[in-house]
Design a protein around this motif. Structure first.
Motif, mmCIF file in Angstrom:
data_model
loop_
_atom_site.group_PDB
_atom_site.id
_atom_site.type_symbol
_atom_site.label_atom_id
_atom_site.label_comp_id
_atom_site.label_asym_id
_atom_site.label_seq_id
_atom_site.Cartn_x
_atom_site.Cartn_y
_atom_site.Cartn_z
ATOM 1 N N VAL A 257 5.574 -0.331 -1.908
ATOM 2 C CA VAL A 257 4.751 -1.435 -1.393
ATOM 3 C C VAL A 257 4.537 -1.307 0.104
ATOM 4 O O VAL A 257 3.401 -1.347 0.595
ATOM 5 C CB VAL A 257 5.398 -2.800 -1.731
ATOM 6 C CG1 VAL A 257 4.690 -3.929 -0.979
ATOM 7 C CG2 VAL A 257 5.356 -3.053 -3.232
ATOM 8 N N ILE A 258 5.607 -1.162 0.856
ATOM 9 C CA ILE A 258 5.481 -1.202 2.321
ATOM 10 C C ILE A 258 4.924 0.097 2.901
ATOM 11 O O ILE A 258 4.585 0.147 4.086
ATOM 12 C CB ILE A 258 6.823 -1.542 2.995
ATOM 13 C CG1 ILE A 258 7.865 -0.443 2.754
ATOM 14 C CG2 ILE A 258 7.334 -2.886 2.523
ATOM 15 C CD1 ILE A 258 9.162 -0.666 3.530
ATOM 16 N N SER A 259 4.820 1.133 2.075
ATOM 17 C CA SER A 259 4.251 2.388 2.564
ATOM 18 C C SER A 259 2.724 2.370 2.541
ATOM 19 O O SER A 259 2.086 3.306 3.033
ATOM 20 C CB SER A 259 4.765 3.573 1.736
ATOM 21 O OG SER A 259 4.325 3.470 0.390
ATOM 22 N N ARG A 260 2.127 1.324 1.959
ATOM 23 C CA ARG A 260 0.669 1.226 1.954
ATOM 24 C C ARG A 260 0.149 1.111 3.386
ATOM 25 O O ARG A 260 0.825 0.585 4.267
ATOM 26 C CB ARG A 260 0.211 0.030 1.126
ATOM 27 C CG ARG A 260 0.754 0.010 -0.301
ATOM 28 C CD ARG A 260 0.464 1.306 -1.052
ATOM 29 N NE ARG A 260 1.168 1.350 -2.322
ATOM 30 C CZ ARG A 260 0.632 1.029 -3.496
ATOM 31 N NH1 ARG A 260 -0.620 0.617 -3.557
ATOM 32 N NH2 ARG A 260 1.344 1.116 -4.599
ATOM 33 N N ARG A 261 -1.060 1.554 3.610
ATOM 34 C CA ARG A 261 -1.566 1.696 4.979
ATOM 35 C C ARG A 261 -2.007 0.378 5.606
ATOM 36 O O ARG A 261 -1.829 0.173 6.801
ATOM 37 C CB ARG A 261 -2.730 2.690 4.988
ATOM 38 C CG ARG A 261 -2.300 4.111 4.636
ATOM 39 C CD ARG A 261 -3.469 5.067 4.764
ATOM 40 N NE ARG A 261 -3.063 6.432 4.468
ATOM 41 C CZ ARG A 261 -3.875 7.485 4.524
ATOM 42 N NH1 ARG A 261 -5.136 7.308 4.880
ATOM 43 N NH2 ARG A 261 -3.425 8.684 4.228
ATOM 44 N N THR A 262 -2.623 -0.498 4.833
ATOM 45 C CA THR A 262 -3.163 -1.720 5.412
ATOM 46 C C THR A 262 -2.410 -2.943 4.897
ATOM 47 O O THR A 262 -1.731 -2.898 3.863
ATOM 48 C CB THR A 262 -4.655 -1.885 5.080
ATOM 49 O OG1 THR A 262 -4.801 -2.138 3.676
ATOM 50 C CG2 THR A 262 -5.432 -0.629 5.461
ATOM 51 N N THR A 263 -2.578 -4.053 5.615
ATOM 52 C CA THR A 263 -1.938 -5.303 5.198
ATOM 53 C C THR A 263 -2.451 -5.742 3.834
ATOM 54 O O THR A 263 -1.677 -6.193 2.985
ATOM 55 C CB THR A 263 -2.209 -6.405 6.243
ATOM 56 O OG1 THR A 263 -1.630 -6.016 7.489
ATOM 57 C CG2 THR A 263 -1.606 -7.725 5.808
ATOM 58 N N ARG A 264 -3.752 -5.594 3.591
ATOM 59 C CA ARG A 264 -4.297 -5.994 2.293
ATOM 60 C C ARG A 264 -3.704 -5.145 1.174
ATOM 61 O O ARG A 264 -3.355 -5.667 0.112
ATOM 62 C CB ARG A 264 -5.823 -5.890 2.276
ATOM 63 C CG ARG A 264 -6.403 -6.186 0.894
ATOM 64 C CD ARG A 264 -7.902 -6.298 0.871
ATOM 65 N NE ARG A 264 -8.336 -7.546 1.475
ATOM 66 C CZ ARG A 264 -9.496 -8.161 1.153
ATOM 67 N NH1 ARG A 264 -10.295 -7.660 0.243
ATOM 68 N NH2 ARG A 264 -9.826 -9.286 1.761
ATOM 69 N N GLU A 265 -3.589 -3.862 1.390
ATOM 70 C CA GLU A 265 -3.024 -2.992 0.357
ATOM 71 C C GLU A 265 -1.575 -3.365 0.062
ATOM 72 O O GLU A 265 -1.131 -3.343 -1.094
ATOM 73 C CB GLU A 265 -3.130 -1.532 0.797
ATOM 74 C CG GLU A 265 -4.563 -1.002 0.769
ATOM 75 C CD GLU A 265 -4.662 0.414 1.319
ATOM 76 O OE1 GLU A 265 -3.607 1.033 1.546
ATOM 77 O OE2 GLU A 265 -5.786 0.889 1.523
ATOM 78 N N LYS A 266 -0.834 -3.716 1.089
ATOM 79 C CA LYS A 266 0.554 -4.145 0.884
ATOM 80 C C LYS A 266 0.611 -5.434 0.083
ATOM 81 O O LYS A 266 1.429 -5.584 -0.828
ATOM 82 C CB LYS A 266 1.259 -4.323 2.228
ATOM 83 C CG LYS A 266 1.505 -3.020 2.972
ATOM 84 C CD LYS A 266 2.231 -3.271 4.286
ATOM 85 C CE LYS A 266 2.459 -1.971 5.045
ATOM 86 N NZ LYS A 266 3.230 -2.177 6.292
ATOM 87 N N LEU A 267 -0.262 -6.380 0.421
ATOM 88 C CA LEU A 267 -0.299 -7.647 -0.304
ATOM 89 C C LEU A 267 -0.679 -7.445 -1.767
ATOM 90 O O LEU A 267 -0.065 -8.022 -2.670
ATOM 91 C CB LEU A 267 -1.299 -8.601 0.362
ATOM 92 C CG LEU A 267 -0.832 -9.263 1.663
ATOM 93 C CD1 LEU A 267 -2.012 -9.884 2.401
ATOM 94 C CD2 LEU A 267 0.243 -10.305 1.378
ATOM 95 N N ILE A 268 -1.684 -6.623 -2.002
ATOM 96 C CA ILE A 268 -2.119 -6.362 -3.376
ATOM 97 C C ILE A 268 -1.002 -5.702 -4.183
ATOM 98 O O ILE A 268 -0.717 -6.084 -5.322
ATOM 99 C CB ILE A 268 -3.390 -5.488 -3.388
ATOM 100 C CG1 ILE A 268 -4.583 -6.310 -2.890
ATOM 101 C CG2 ILE A 268 -3.660 -4.937 -4.786
ATOM 102 C CD1 ILE A 268 -5.848 -5.501 -2.695
ATOM 103 N N MET B 79 -1.383 -11.056 8.437
ATOM 104 C CA MET B 79 -1.190 -11.277 7.005
ATOM 105 C C MET B 79 -1.840 -12.579 6.561
ATOM 106 O O MET B 79 -2.508 -12.641 5.520
ATOM 107 C CB MET B 79 0.300 -11.293 6.674
ATOM 108 C CG MET B 79 0.602 -11.407 5.187
ATOM 109 S SD MET B 79 2.316 -11.910 4.878
ATOM 110 C CE MET B 79 2.269 -13.642 5.416
ATOM 111 N N SER B 80 -1.654 -13.649 7.344
ATOM 112 C CA SER B 80 -2.248 -14.941 7.007
ATOM 113 C C SER B 80 -3.767 -14.852 6.982
ATOM 114 O O SER B 80 -4.433 -15.430 6.103
ATOM 115 C CB SER B 80 -1.797 -16.010 8.007
ATOM 116 O OG SER B 80 -0.403 -16.226 7.910
ATOM 117 N N ALA B 81 -4.333 -14.120 7.933
ATOM 118 C CA ALA B 81 -5.781 -13.933 7.969
ATOM 119 C C ALA B 81 -6.258 -13.181 6.736
ATOM 120 O O ALA B 81 -7.300 -13.508 6.148
ATOM 121 C CB ALA B 81 -6.180 -13.181 9.236
#
Length: 229
Positions: free
Chosen positions: A150-161, A196-198
């Motif tokens: 999860v945390i290795s994803r590049r963007t905040t959106r990818e991590k959230l998804i 993240m909130s944004a």
């Protein structure tokens, strides 16, 4: 210990051990139960790695802090789960993480050596205890791998998804509550809270999710598999 028997008899560490044997087992392990207030530290980073904690009531966060106080949440645990077993098993000189009660909690503490060492009375259920501990360590290793993914994803959106998709799979529902507030979720995902909130706001406006505090409903999530490439 009888007051917590209903809570601890379903703990994975005690799986396969008859209820009537549980009291004798806890006595053999010299288990003690301690009370902790919300936000009270149970284990502090740098302390000797000697004990395994079992959550009888309440919940905890396992986290690390850097020199200037930036916090990373490693895991959120609830009643019936263990913490500290990996470091005790590895016989590290000290634990590199801290554990904090996130609600008023009752924690059972067991000296790890009591688990892995055959007791003088040669309890018939001791070998099952060791077997259960090995299973727990293996499960925790898999869970750590999932978090790294999860945390290795590049963007905040990818991590959230990736995180929300994993929660939905684990709970087998697209409506669920996570054990984090916004700051804690940011600490878990290793991102800035404001960013993240944004991103969550954008995802909600786009009809991808519905969210209220720590409650989520997945509506039209992108195919999370594309982020595996």
């Amino acid at each position: 210990m009888n007051i917590f028997s209903d809570k601890i008899k379903n703990v994975k560490l005690f799986s396969g051990i008859a209820d009537q044997d549980l009291s004798s087992l806890l006595s053999c392990l010299s288990a003690v139960v301690k009370s902790y207030k919300k936000d009270e530290i149970i284990f502090l980073s740098g302390q000797p790695a000697k004990s395994v904690g079992i959550i009888c009531l309440g919940s905890v966060h396992v986290f690390k802090e850097d020199f200037i106080g930036n916090r990373t949440i490693i895991s959120a645990l609830s009643a019936g789960e263990l913490f500290g077993e990996s470091y005790a098993c590895a016989q590290t000189s000290s634990i590199p993480v801290s554990v904090m009660a996130t609600t008023d909690s009752k924690i059972m503490l067991i000296d790890y050596r009591k688990i892995i060492t055959t007791c003088p009375t040669t309890c018939t259920f001791h070998s099952r205890l060791v077997e259960n501990m090995l299973g727990i360590l293996a499960y925790k290793n898999v869970a750590l791998g999932q978090k790294v993914d999860v945390i290795s994803r590049r963007t905040t959106r990818e991590k959230l998804i990736a995180f929300l998709s994993e929660q939905a799979r684990k709970l087998e529902t697209n409506c669920f509550t996570i054990p984090f507030n916004r700051q804690e979720l940011a600490d878990y995902l290793c991102v800035e809270r404001s960013a993240m909130s944004a991103e969550l706001s954008k995802m909600q406006k786009s009809g991808i999710i519905e969210t209220n505090k720590n409650e989520f409903k997945l509506l039209n999530m992108p195919d999370e598999q594309k982020y595996n490439n």
